[in-house]
Design a protein around this motif. Structure first.
Motif, PDB file in Angstrom:
ATOM      1  N   TYR A 313       0.834  -1.212   0.000  1.00 28.03           N
ATOM      2  CA  TYR A 313       0.000   0.000   0.000  1.00 28.03           C
ATOM      3  C   TYR A 313       0.865   1.259   0.000  1.00 28.03           C
ATOM      4  O   TYR A 313       0.617   2.198  -0.766  1.00 28.03           O
ATOM      5  N   GLN A 314       1.894   1.279   0.857  1.00 26.17           N
ATOM      6  CA  GLN A 314       2.758   2.460   0.934  1.00 26.17           C
ATOM      7  C   GLN A 314       3.500   2.692  -0.383  1.00 26.17           C
ATOM      8  O   GLN A 314       3.589   3.838  -0.861  1.00 26.17           O
ATOM      9  N   ARG A 315       4.018   1.624  -0.994  1.00 25.59           N
ATOM     10  CA  ARG A 315       4.702   1.797  -2.279  1.00 25.59           C
ATOM     11  C   ARG A 315       3.728   2.297  -3.348  1.00 25.59           C
ATOM     12  O   ARG A 315       4.078   3.156  -4.170  1.00 25.59           O
ATOM     13  N   TYR A 316       2.531   1.745  -3.345  1.00 19.32           N
ATOM     14  CA  TYR A 316       1.491   2.180  -4.279  1.00 19.32           C
ATOM     15  C   TYR A 316       1.212   3.669  -4.117  1.00 19.32           C
ATOM     16  O   TYR A 316       1.232   4.431  -5.098  1.00 19.32           O
ATOM     17  N   MET A 317       1.022   4.103  -2.886  1.00 18.47           N
ATOM     18  CA  MET A 317       0.708   5.513  -2.656  1.00 18.47           C
ATOM     19  C   MET A 317       1.872   6.427  -3.019  1.00 18.47           C
ATOM     20  O   MET A 317       1.680   7.523  -3.551  1.00 18.47           O
ATOM     21  N   GLN A 318       3.084   5.994  -2.745  1.00 17.37           N
ATOM     22  CA  GLN A 318       4.245   6.821  -3.067  1.00 17.37           C
ATOM     23  C   GLN A 318       4.303   7.147  -4.553  1.00 17.37           C
ATOM     24  O   GLN A 318       4.494   8.310  -4.942  1.00 17.37           O
ATOM     25  N   ASP A 319       4.106   6.145  -5.380  1.00 18.49           N
ATOM     26  CA  ASP A 319       4.199   6.361  -6.825  1.00 18.49           C
ATOM     27  C   ASP A 319       2.931   7.000  -7.387  1.00 18.49           C
ATOM     28  O   ASP A 319       3.005   7.911  -8.224  1.00 18.49           O
ATOM     29  N   TYR A 320       1.768   6.541  -6.952  1.00 22.31           N
ATOM     30  CA  TYR A 320       0.504   7.102  -7.444  1.00 22.31           C
ATOM     31  C   TYR A 320       0.437   8.599  -7.129  1.00 22.31           C
ATOM     32  O   TYR A 320       0.163   9.431  -8.006  1.00 22.31           O
ATOM     33  N   LEU A 321       0.697   8.936  -5.873  1.00 20.21           N
ATOM     34  CA  LEU A 321       0.606  10.346  -5.485  1.00 20.21           C
ATOM     35  C   LEU A 321       1.743  11.169  -6.087  1.00 20.21           C
ATOM     36  O   LEU A 321       1.569  12.360  -6.358  1.00 20.21           O
ATOM     37  N   GLY A 322       2.889  10.534  -6.337  1.00 24.57           N
ATOM     38  CA  GLY A 322       3.972  11.244  -7.007  1.00 24.57           C
ATOM     39  C   GLY A 322       3.583  11.681  -8.407  1.00 24.57           C
ATOM     40  O   GLY A 322       3.937  12.776  -8.859  1.00 24.57           O
ATOM     41  N   THR A 323       2.810  10.845  -9.119  1.00 28.31           N
ATOM     42  CA  THR A 323       2.362  11.250 -10.453  1.00 28.31           C
ATOM     43  C   THR A 323       1.356  12.400 -10.358  1.00 28.31           C
ATOM     44  O   THR A 323       1.305  13.269 -11.234  1.00 28.31           O
ATOM     45  N   ILE A 324       0.555  12.415  -9.295  1.00 28.41           N
ATOM     46  CA  ILE A 324      -0.424  13.489  -9.121  1.00 28.41           C
ATOM     47  C   ILE A 324       0.264  14.813  -8.816  1.00 28.41           C
ATOM     48  O   ILE A 324      -0.205  15.884  -9.248  1.00 28.41           O
ATOM     49  N   GLY A 356     -13.400   7.627 -10.610  1.00 26.33           N
ATOM     50  CA  GLY A 356     -12.662   7.589  -9.354  1.00 26.33           C
ATOM     51  C   GLY A 356     -11.669   6.439  -9.352  1.00 26.33           C
ATOM     52  O   GLY A 356     -11.405   5.806 -10.379  1.00 26.33           O
ATOM     53  N   PHE A 357     -11.104   6.157  -8.164  1.00 25.68           N
ATOM     54  CA  PHE A 357     -10.107   5.095  -8.057  1.00 25.68           C
ATOM     55  C   PHE A 357      -9.979   4.691  -6.596  1.00 25.68           C
ATOM     56  O   PHE A 357     -10.148   5.508  -5.682  1.00 25.68           O
ATOM     57  N   TYR A 358      -9.673   3.409  -6.377  1.00 28.56           N
ATOM     58  CA  TYR A 358      -9.494   2.924  -5.014  1.00 28.56           C
ATOM     59  C   TYR A 358      -8.054   3.133  -4.570  1.00 28.56           C
ATOM     60  O   TYR A 358      -7.116   2.679  -5.228  1.00 28.56           O
ATOM     61  N   LEU A 359      -7.904   3.796  -3.460  1.00 28.94           N
ATOM     62  CA  LEU A 359      -6.586   4.026  -2.860  1.00 28.94           C
ATOM     63  C   LEU A 359      -6.498   3.207  -1.577  1.00 28.94           C
ATOM     64  O   LEU A 359      -6.263   3.732  -0.490  1.00 28.94           O
ATOM     65  N   GLY A 360      -6.716   1.912  -1.719  1.00 26.32           N
ATOM     66  CA  GLY A 360      -6.656   0.993  -0.588  1.00 26.32           C
ATOM     67  C   GLY A 360      -7.991   0.757   0.086  1.00 26.32           C
ATOM     68  O   GLY A 360      -8.105  -0.168   0.908  1.00 26.32           O
ATOM     69  N   GLU A 361      -9.013   1.561  -0.212  1.00 26.78           N
ATOM     70  CA  GLU A 361     -10.328   1.324   0.381  1.00 26.78           C
ATOM     71  C   GLU A 361     -10.827  -0.050  -0.074  1.00 26.78           C
ATOM     72  O   GLU A 361     -10.700  -0.411  -1.244  1.00 26.78           O
ATOM     73  N   HIS A 362     -11.376  -0.822   0.872  1.00 31.17           N
ATOM     74  CA  HIS A 362     -11.819  -2.201   0.632  1.00 31.17           C
ATOM     75  C   HIS A 362     -10.649  -3.097   0.227  1.00 31.17           C
ATOM     76  O   HIS A 362     -10.851  -4.193  -0.321  1.00 31.17           O
TER      77      HIS A 362
END
Length: 536
Positions: A313-324, A356-362
């Motif tokens: 989850y943390q790696r996912y958020m690091q890269d996803y939010l970095g693109t944002i 939208g998109f799931y950012l770890g929800e569910h």
């Protein structure tokens, strides 16, 4: 004397005609410009105007501060190409024919850019369209083929393909500003579609952002470890769980060699994406991601499912939010250009995502479901002298409404077969003219990637009713006041029997209104089976 009188009458007539022509030109010139900004898979949770726990997006937030923030904006079909087809045509997927990413887009559909161009607007599109190589209704376009690439991307143009060195989000903005600088016709109003690839999978940030965001830690969502107790046959089978289905290499940048070293199965390769980096870009990339890989290799043997889920989850958020972060910076560049060149005052600016998109929800990534994080989409609009700055709007609106909104803004009559509602009354603060109390949704792409079952439903501010069909026959009802996370299906709760009956009646009315039906669903299924697109 008569000659003199005639002379003055002639001069007067010419002056009147001249003034009339000038007045018509001024009227045309005063038609608002339109800038439509859309990112791909940008979750509303990742915009600080909605929620500031994950990231700050000051430039996107500017649009809300200078205009309106919609809190109940949604899509009709949460998947990339169908969403874009709905936006362009103002028609639901079952009407425009683009029901999923597999089916071709029917190019006989009339799109709002075609109508705006015909009405005298200069039109341009830069970035990610996702389907088709020759979009209609544009004076100029440069679009990514399919999903496109983050680094050194190829673009399709009317005159051929071209590859541009650099980072895709920066390049798309460069293309838009270059068009403004060198080819915009100042005598015409313009409509620009400025469409970002980011933050679509595989989430590759620019160097300046991955250096920053790979050092960050983010709060865990409440439902990261959702067990789907009341949704076992619908949410349970979906193949988009971060722990089980997110690819270590393809998604999270673990190198092939580390995955092989650790004997990790089903890791998939990132090589084709990383392979686009030139030597300088690759050296910078490896300097950051190689130590992350080494640390993971050391920690992996001791990880259990819980710790691995959190790491992923943390790696996912690091890269996803970095693109944002890159999207936000570049939106700021474009807004600054409009301000600095006296274009903002007569320009309507929209920021949204194709869903939208799931950012770890569910426990999920991806989209497709009618549950909130996928179904709801960010929507921020500014229109100087029309929208009261800093307004929040809670009415139910959809991407179905964009086409008719833009046409009304431009003074163009919308075709009768468009199915949305113009947002102009809401933008003007005339809420009494807005009568919608529920919106319709339909998702089709199953059996297919991520295994999200076919379903349709209705959402109001208070409740959401969903019917899953094809290989199941399951209904779900959610009470948003008591269950904002949508984890408790109360469809079979006797206390909600009256609500179920009322929502089913409303759903039936919407299906009739939008010309959808079980018969049409079965027709699509049979056509796909005949074409071999559904493999059972």
């Amino acid at each position: 004397m008569k000659k003199l009188t005639c002379y003055f009458l002639l001069i007067g007539s010419l002056v009147i005609l001249s003034c009339g022509e000038k007045s018509q030109k001024e009227t045309k010139a005063k038609r608002p410009n339109i800038v439509f900004i859309m990112s791909d898979d940008h979750a509303y949770q990742a915009i600080s105007a909605y929620d500031d726990r994950l990231i700050q997006t000051p430039n996107i937030d500017r649009i809300a501060k200078e205009g309106m923030l919609f809190t109940n904006a949604s899509v009709t079909n949460s998947i990339c190409a169908p969403s874009r087809a709905v936006i362009l045509t103002g028609k639901h997927s079952h009407v425009n024919g683009k029901i999923d990413n597999i089916s071709p887009f029917d190019t006989t559909n009339v799109t709002f850019p075609q109508l705006l161009k015909k009405a005298g607007y200069q039109t341009a599109m830069f970035g990610k369209l996702h389907f088709g190589n020759n979009p209609k209704g544009f004076d100029e376009f440069k679009i990514l083929p399919g999903q496109g690439d983050y680094y050194n991307p190829k673009f399709i143009t009317a005159t051929g393909d071209t590859t541009v060195t650099g980072y895709v989000t920066d390049i798309i903005t460069d293309l838009a500003i270059d068009w403004f600088e060198n080819r915009r016709d100042a005598e015409k109003p313009f409509m620009l579609m400025y469409l970002h690839k980011a933050p679509h999978r595989t989430w590759m940030p620019a160097e300046r952002h991955y250096k920053e965001f790979t050092k960050k830690t983010f709060p865990l969502p409440e439902t990261l470890f959702d067990d789907y107790v009341t949704r076992e046959t619908t949410a349970g089978p979906a193949e988009m769980n971060i722990l089980k289905h997110m690819q270590l290499s393809y998604d999270l940048k673990v190198t092939d060699s580390v995955a092989e070293q650790l004997d990790i199965k089903n890791w998939n390769t990132i090589g084709n994406r990383i392979g686009r980096l030139d030597p300088e870009q690759r050296a910078a990339w490896d300097a950051i991601y190689d130590p992350i890989n080494a640390d993971f290799a050391n920690r992996f043997p001791e990880m259990n499912d819980s710790t691995l889920m959190v790491w992923k989850y943390q790696r996912y958020m690091q890269d996803y939010l970095g693109t944002i972060a890159g999207v936000d910076e570049n939106v700021g560049r474009l807004l600054d250009y409009l301000d600095d060149n006296d274009l903002s005052d007569n320009t309507l600016v929209v920021y949204t995502s194709d869903q939208g998109f799931y950012l770890g929800e569910h426990g999920w990534f991806d989209k497709r479901f009618m549950y909130n994080e996928s179904f709801k989409t960010p929507l921020l609009i500014k229109w100087p002298h029309v929208i009261t700055p800093g307004t929040t709007e809670e009415e139910m609106v959809q991407n179905l409404d964009f086409a008719q909104t833009f046409l009304e803004v431009a003074g163009v009559t919308a075709p009768e077969d468009m199915q949305g509602e113009s947002l102009v009354p809401l933008l003007k603060g005339e809420k009494e003219k807005w009568i919608r109390d529920g919106v319709y949704y339909h998702y089709y792409e199953f059996p297919a990637e991520h295994a999200v079952k076919r379903h349709y439903g209705i959402a109001t501010k208070a409740y959401k009713l969903i019917h899953f069909y094809y290989d199941v026959d399951v209904w779900e009802l959610y009470d948003h006041s008591k269950d904002p996370n949508e984890t408790n299906n109360v469809y079979n709760d006797p206390e909600y029997a009256d609500i179920v009956a009322d929502m089913k009646e409303k759903l039936t009315e919407l299906r009739k209104k939008y010309k959808d039906s079980d018969e049409l669903d079965n027709q699509f299924i049979e056509e796909y089976k005949d074409k071999g697109l559904i493999k059972e």
